[in-house]
Design an enzyme around this catalytic site. Structure first.
Site, PDB file in Angstrom:
ATOM      1  N   THR A  19      40.476  50.615  36.197  1.00 23.62           N
ATOM      2  CA  THR A  19      40.251  51.697  36.664  1.00 23.62           C
ATOM      3  C   THR A  19      41.630  52.182  37.068  1.00 23.62           C
ATOM      4  O   THR A  19      41.799  53.392  37.085  1.00 23.62           O
ATOM      5  CB  THR A  19      39.490  52.102  37.642  1.00 23.62           C
ATOM      6  OG1 THR A  19      38.071  51.586  37.363  1.00 23.62           O
ATOM      7  CG2 THR A  19      39.176  52.905  38.815  1.00 23.62           C
ATOM      8  N   ASP A  84      38.278  48.892  29.488  1.00 26.54           N
ATOM      9  CA  ASP A  84      37.286  48.633  30.785  1.00 26.54           C
ATOM     10  C   ASP A  84      37.192  47.431  30.961  1.00 26.54           C
ATOM     11  O   ASP A  84      37.014  46.736  29.815  1.00 26.54           O
ATOM     12  CB  ASP A  84      35.472  49.460  30.542  1.00 26.54           C
ATOM     13  CG  ASP A  84      35.463  49.490  31.825  1.00 26.54           C
ATOM     14  OD1 ASP A  84      34.959  48.505  32.294  1.00 26.54           O
ATOM     15  OD2 ASP A  84      35.109  50.505  32.320  1.00 26.54           O
ATOM     16  N   SER A  85      37.420  46.510  31.924  1.00 21.57           N
ATOM     17  CA  SER A  85      36.675  45.105  32.392  1.00 21.57           C
ATOM     18  C   SER A  85      35.608  44.855  31.476  1.00 21.57           C
ATOM     19  O   SER A  85      35.468  43.413  31.622  1.00 21.57           O
ATOM     20  CB  SER A  85      36.879  44.841  33.402  1.00 21.57           C
ATOM     21  OG  SER A  85      36.507  45.332  34.485  1.00 21.57           O
ATOM     22  N   SER A  86      34.664  45.074  31.597  1.00 23.96           N
ATOM     23  CA  SER A  86      33.584  45.058  31.270  1.00 23.96           C
ATOM     24  C   SER A  86      32.934  44.586  29.957  1.00 23.96           C
ATOM     25  O   SER A  86      32.191  44.202  28.654  1.00 23.96           O
ATOM     26  CB  SER A  86      31.852  46.094  31.211  1.00 23.96           C
ATOM     27  OG  SER A  86      32.255  46.906  32.578  1.00 23.96           O
ATOM     28  N   THR A 116      38.228  45.659  37.369  1.00 22.54           N
ATOM     29  CA  THR A 116      37.770  44.864  38.935  1.00 22.54           C
ATOM     30  C   THR A 116      37.133  44.091  38.477  1.00 22.54           C
ATOM     31  O   THR A 116      35.512  43.309  39.183  1.00 22.54           O
ATOM     32  CB  THR A 116      37.617  45.642  40.292  1.00 22.54           C
ATOM     33  OG1 THR A 116      36.705  47.008  39.633  1.00 22.54           O
ATOM     34  CG2 THR A 116      38.970  46.340  40.377  1.00 22.54           C
ATOM     35  N   ASP A 117      35.459  44.969  37.888  1.00 21.05           N
ATOM     36  CA  ASP A 117      34.214  44.210  37.213  1.00 21.05           C
ATOM     37  C   ASP A 117      34.352  43.076  36.971  1.00 21.05           C
ATOM     38  O   ASP A 117      33.158  42.121  37.079  1.00 21.05           O
ATOM     39  CB  ASP A 117      33.877  45.621  36.030  1.00 21.05           C
ATOM     40  CG  ASP A 117      32.864  46.656  36.809  1.00 21.05           C
ATOM     41  OD1 ASP A 117      33.112  46.915  38.055  1.00 21.05           O
ATOM     42  OD2 ASP A 117      33.251  47.996  35.788  1.00 21.05           O
TER      43      ASP A 117
HETATM   44  N1  LIG Z   1      37.488  49.768  39.071  1.00 20.67           N
HETATM   45  C1  LIG Z   1      37.110  49.417  38.072  1.00 20.67           C
HETATM   46  O1  LIG Z   1      38.574  48.333  37.381  1.00 20.67           O
HETATM   47  C2  LIG Z   1      36.156  48.847  37.218  1.00 20.67           C
HETATM   48  C3  LIG Z   1      36.318  49.071  35.385  1.00 20.67           C
HETATM   49  N2  LIG Z   1      34.669  49.471  35.337  1.00 20.67           N
HETATM   50  C4  LIG Z   1      36.687  47.871  34.695  1.00 20.67           C
HETATM   51  O2  LIG Z   1      35.927  46.683  35.499  1.00 20.67           O
HETATM   52  O3  LIG Z   1      37.886  48.393  34.439  1.00 20.67           O
END
Ligand SMILES: NC(=O)C[C@H](N)C(=O)O
Length: 573
Positions: A19, A84-86, A116-117
């Site tokens: 993000t 996206d870390s997902s 962050t995910d």
């Molecule tokens: N806040 C984030 O970074 C969430 C985002 N979906 C990720 O993990 O890439």
């Protein structure tokens, strides 16, 4: 303007996506390129005039001075594609580790800009992949993109750069909302709040406010001179299974099938699970097949213990305790341990119950730390006592000594301070006085394994079989601490386990057999316990060792004359 080489700290920032650099496309956030260009326009991230005067290359950024004599210079390496870390997996995290390896000598620290995910998974994996780390590797990211007016990305990234540039914290860490966590202790707890992470079982390594507080005693020390090793062979066939009330055995069976090699099982409370025989049978069959199952609590805080029969049932089914590891850390550790070539199943299980990267608190570790601090205190007070007497009236000095020496004797016994105990003996202190829970200096010295102190106390004729409020003897405490030297001394002086202690030993012996703790079993044997004694469920240590395939323990028990067990007694349906 010339740059003093000694006052520079060079960092590499690896931008993987997340993000923090995202932009809105068709109403949804997608990873955005060009983070370095954005940072260059923000004075808090780049001192343009100074950088130009120094002739820094275009791709290199320089923070404004954090202190008068130090400059942090950093390069942003943008990954391709940004994710996206997902969408991140072990493959991408190993690639990040390899980037660190390639640039290890060039930079003093590394910042990984990540979504962050799955950041807690990433930090956990990196902590195991990178061995003998001597430089900080700090993951950070944001809940709101850095271009937004009200965002957390700026503070997080600046904080991570400052921590990596100013302090030698040789660990994989995660920096978020003014807190630096050990990476493999952190977990994401909020989908929206800026305080998105916490470290439930270990305090933060550092906290940033008006002052920066580094929790030095928690930061891992680097020992030896071994160079950085990157373990790229992480096992991918590992999984995470969360138990829920009424989970069918058939579902568990389906989940545990090959090619799966290791599973982190999230259980209830302190490691408990249903005791339904069909479910336990599935776990037992999988464990016998060589599948490694690690038990982690699905509670946010706390550890797996062996307090409950339902927890012991898990243990009896061949499941390894993950103590207070987060599921993220346990999964990464499994992947690391299974990825090591040439290890036997036993070796892998042994590695799993060891603290390898500060990822878990072993039951005795907390004790050891506080003893160090107490030791300094104990010595100083003993010294004060022996000197201070000359500056006060003799009667007063005697009264003070009389009231303080018993507790000082206990403190000295606790810390193993022979000198202090010697001084206290010379002052005529009573060495048999008990603390509030009925423990004598001999209890404390035996529990800590202080052979010198135990010898000294026994020579003074203290009661070798004194019991504390719980009926525990010094011998039992020495057994629990596996202090063979002390056990020998106490036995020679006539110590024996009480009938209650002997009766309680069965369940404890099963626990030790399950954990393949040969040392623990030997300690009980040395103290005179019957290693064939049954636990609460009618099984003996040998039953448990056979059921869990702990062959070393089976051999040990047989060597010590324990007979082969009869058929295992399963709980009633
Ligand atoms: N806040 C984030 O970074 C969430 C985002 N979906 C990720 O993990 O890439």
């Amino acid at each position: 303007m010339a740059r003093a080489a000694g006052s520079e700290r060079r960092l590499l920032a690896v931008y993987t996506g997340g993000t923090i650099g995202m932009r809105s496309e068709d109403g949804v956030l997608v990873p955005g390129r060009g983070l370095a260009a954005v940072l260059k326009t923000l004075p808090m991230f780049h001192d343009e005039a100074y950088a130009r005067a120094c002739g820094l290359p275009e791709d290199t950024l320089m923070l404004p001075p954090a202190s008068s004599d130090q400059r942090i210079i950093y390069t942003v390496l943008e990954c391709q594609p940004l994710l996206d870390s997902s969408d991140m997996t072990i493959t991408e995290w190993v690639q990040i580790a390899q980037i660190i390896e390639r640039h290890y000598e060039q930079y003093q620290g590394f910042v990984i800009i990540h979504g962050t995910d799955t950041m807690a998974f990433a930090a956990s994996v990196l902590s195991f992949v990178l061995e003998n780390l001597r430089k900080p590797v700090i993951l950070t990211g944001a809940q709101v993109p850095i271009h937004a007016l009200w965002n957390d990305g700026r503070d997080n990234l600046l904080g991570a750069l400052l921590m990596a540039g100013q302090y030698v914290i040789p660990e994989v860490c995660l920096f978020f909302q003014n807190q630096l966590f050990r990476g493999n202790r952190a977990t994401k707890v909020d989908a929206r709040k800026f305080a998105a992470f916490c470290s439930p079982n270990l305090p933060a390594l550092a906290t940033v406010g008006a002052d920066i507080t580094i929790n030095r005693e928690l930061v891992r020390k680097v020992g030896g001179k071994d160079p950085l090793a990157v373990h790229s062979c992480m096992e991918r066939d590992v999984g995470l299974l969360r138990l829920y009330p009424g989970i069918p055995a058939s579902l568990v069976r389906a989940f545990l099938q090959p090619p799966l090699k290791g599973v982190v099982m999230e259980t209830f409370g302190s490691g408990n699970g249903p005791t339904k025989p069909d479910l336990l049978q599935e776990l037992r069959v999988a464990a016998k097949r060589g599948l490694i199952i690690v038990n982690c609590t699905h509670c946010l805080q706390g550890a797996v213990t062996s307090d409950y029969a339902s927890g012991m049932a898990m243990a009896g089914a061949g499941i390894i305790s993950g103590f207070d590891m987060t599921s993220e850390a346990a999964l990464a550790k499994l992947s690391y341990v299974l990825g090591h070539a040439g290890l036997s199943l036993e070796d892998r299980k042994k590695l799993l119950v060891k603290d390898l990267r500060g990822e878990m608190t072993l039951p005795m570790a907390a004790d050891r730390q506080s003893s160090l601090q107490d030791s300094i205190l104990g010595r100083r007070v003993a010294w004060l006592l022996s000197l201070g007497g000359s500056q006060v009236l003799p009667e007063e000095a005697d009264a003070v000594r009389a009231s303080l020496t018993p507790s000082l004797a206990l403190a000295a016994a606790h810390t193993g301070d022979l000198e202090a105990l010697q001084v206290l003996m010379e002052l005529g202190s009573d060495l048999s006085l008990q603390d509030p829970i009925g423990q004598t200096p001999l209890h404390l010295a035996a529990r800590r394994g202080h052979t010198g102190l135990v010898t000294m106390l026994l020579r003074r004729g203290v009661d070798v079989n004194s019991r504390d409020e719980d009926g525990h003897s010094p011998l039992l405490l020495a057994v629990r601490g596996r202090h063979q030297g002390v056990i020998g001394l106490l036995r020679e002086a006539g110590a024996c386990l009480s009938s209650q202690e002997l009766e309680d030993a069965g369940t404890e012996l099963c626990r030790l057999a399950f954990r393949a703790d040969s040392e623990g079993l030997q300690a009980w044997w040395q103290a005179g316990a019957d290693l064939g004694q049954q636990g609460y469920d009618g099984r003996s240590a040998l039953h448990v060792a056979e059921a869990t395939g702990n062959l070393e323990v089976v051999a040990l028990l047989q060597r010590l004359g324990i007979q082969a067990p009869g058929p295992e007694i399963l709980p009633d349906v």
